[in-house]
Design an enzyme around this catalytic site. Sequence first.
Site, mmCIF file in Angstrom:
data_model
loop_
_atom_site.group_PDB
_atom_site.id
_atom_site.type_symbol
_atom_site.label_atom_id
_atom_site.label_comp_id
_atom_site.label_asym_id
_atom_site.label_seq_id
_atom_site.Cartn_x
_atom_site.Cartn_y
_atom_site.Cartn_z
ATOM 1 N N ASN A 121 -12.900 -2.863 2.398
ATOM 2 C CA ASN A 121 -13.797 -1.923 2.797
ATOM 3 C C ASN A 121 -14.863 -1.910 1.397
ATOM 4 O O ASN A 121 -14.306 -1.995 0.347
ATOM 5 C CB ASN A 121 -12.997 -0.408 2.591
ATOM 6 C CG ASN A 121 -12.282 -0.243 3.871
ATOM 7 O OD1 ASN A 121 -12.905 -0.605 5.026
ATOM 8 N ND2 ASN A 121 -11.177 0.150 3.676
ATOM 9 N N HIS A 147 -11.251 -7.126 -12.987
ATOM 10 C CA HIS A 147 -11.900 -6.078 -12.442
ATOM 11 C C HIS A 147 -13.141 -6.512 -11.490
ATOM 12 O O HIS A 147 -13.966 -6.996 -12.286
ATOM 13 C CB HIS A 147 -12.247 -4.983 -13.276
ATOM 14 C CG HIS A 147 -12.849 -3.696 -12.599
ATOM 15 N ND1 HIS A 147 -12.015 -2.763 -11.885
ATOM 16 C CD2 HIS A 147 -13.994 -3.649 -12.365
ATOM 17 C CE1 HIS A 147 -12.907 -2.008 -11.453
ATOM 18 N NE2 HIS A 147 -14.142 -2.394 -11.683
ATOM 19 N N HIS A 188 -10.341 -5.261 -3.353
ATOM 20 C CA HIS A 188 -9.070 -5.579 -2.587
ATOM 21 C C HIS A 188 -9.029 -5.897 -1.192
ATOM 22 O O HIS A 188 -10.189 -5.286 -0.780
ATOM 23 C CB HIS A 188 -7.950 -4.510 -2.755
ATOM 24 C CG HIS A 188 -8.729 -3.195 -2.535
ATOM 25 N ND1 HIS A 188 -9.558 -2.316 -3.263
ATOM 26 C CD2 HIS A 188 -8.493 -2.447 -1.313
ATOM 27 C CE1 HIS A 188 -10.018 -1.223 -2.344
ATOM 28 N NE2 HIS A 188 -9.354 -1.110 -1.095
ATOM 29 N N GLY A 203 -15.717 3.500 3.479
ATOM 30 C CA GLY A 203 -14.536 4.451 3.324
ATOM 31 C C GLY A 203 -13.717 3.768 1.970
ATOM 32 O O GLY A 203 -12.531 4.182 1.787
ATOM 33 N N HIS A 230 -6.848 -5.791 2.186
ATOM 34 C CA HIS A 230 -5.555 -5.289 2.855
ATOM 35 C C HIS A 230 -5.510 -6.252 3.743
ATOM 36 O O HIS A 230 -5.951 -6.867 4.577
ATOM 37 C CB HIS A 230 -6.233 -4.078 3.870
ATOM 38 C CG HIS A 230 -6.771 -2.665 3.156
ATOM 39 N ND1 HIS A 230 -6.049 -1.815 2.785
ATOM 40 C CD2 HIS A 230 -7.867 -2.817 2.598
ATOM 41 C CE1 HIS A 230 -6.674 -0.843 2.294
ATOM 42 N NE2 HIS A 230 -7.932 -1.335 2.132
ATOM 43 N N HIS A 242 -12.003 -1.377 -6.852
ATOM 44 C CA HIS A 242 -11.479 -2.773 -7.520
ATOM 45 C C HIS A 242 -11.176 -3.273 -6.365
ATOM 46 O O HIS A 242 -10.477 -3.010 -5.441
ATOM 47 C CB HIS A 242 -10.162 -2.406 -8.329
ATOM 48 C CG HIS A 242 -9.479 -3.651 -9.011
ATOM 49 N ND1 HIS A 242 -9.329 -3.623 -10.369
ATOM 50 C CD2 HIS A 242 -9.317 -4.745 -8.408
ATOM 51 C CE1 HIS A 242 -8.993 -4.907 -10.796
ATOM 52 N NE2 HIS A 242 -8.866 -5.365 -9.494
ATOM 53 N N THR A 272 -12.127 3.584 -1.407
ATOM 54 C CA THR A 272 -11.591 4.598 -2.251
ATOM 55 C C THR A 272 -11.345 4.185 -3.617
ATOM 56 O O THR A 272 -11.118 5.098 -4.426
ATOM 57 C CB THR A 272 -10.406 5.515 -1.428
ATOM 58 O OG1 THR A 272 -9.473 4.592 -1.352
ATOM 59 C CG2 THR A 272 -10.742 6.122 -0.214
ATOM 60 N N ASP A 295 0.922 -1.100 -0.092
ATOM 61 C CA ASP A 295 -0.003 -0.046 -0.062
ATOM 62 C C ASP A 295 0.839 1.272 0.009
ATOM 63 O O ASP A 295 1.925 1.232 0.829
ATOM 64 C CB ASP A 295 -0.970 0.155 1.297
ATOM 65 C CG ASP A 295 -2.050 0.872 0.918
ATOM 66 O OD1 ASP A 295 -3.434 0.564 0.978
ATOM 67 O OD2 ASP A 295 -1.859 2.127 1.061
#
Length: 111
Positions: free
Chosen positions: A84, A44, A97, A90, A99, A95, A92, A28
Amino acid sequence: MCLFCKIVAGEIPSTKVYEDETVLAFRDIAPMAPTHILVIPKAHIPSVDGITAENSAVVAHIFEIIPAIAAQEHLVGGYRVVSNCGPDAGQTVNHLHFHILGGAELSTQMA
Ligand code: AMP
Ligand code: ZN
């Protein structure tokens, strides 16, 4: 093309930590923990809301890869996996993902 599709295509640079035919993991750009990695499907999918019976195999694959990345990154004390989904969470980058956060004791506050 979305930001992460551009990273997959190599149009935007990233620090890759894992790659195979269907999955990419990279660091990140604004880490929120000593180790902060994003794991994405190369195809995607906009968010968790976009996971279907037709595309969920890559999500299962991502969750097989995550422990291998955690081991590679020596996250011996544990780690957190977060996705998220949508504005209230939140999100942003639209696509899908996941974390991976670790490398220190994380906040006990999840929301
Ligand atoms: P989220 O807010 O859950 O949608 O997560 C998007 C994440 O992408 C944030 O943690 C950003 O720091 C990260 N990010 C945005 N642009 C880049 C980039 N070019 N390379 C790596 N990570 C990025
Ligand atoms: Zn995309």
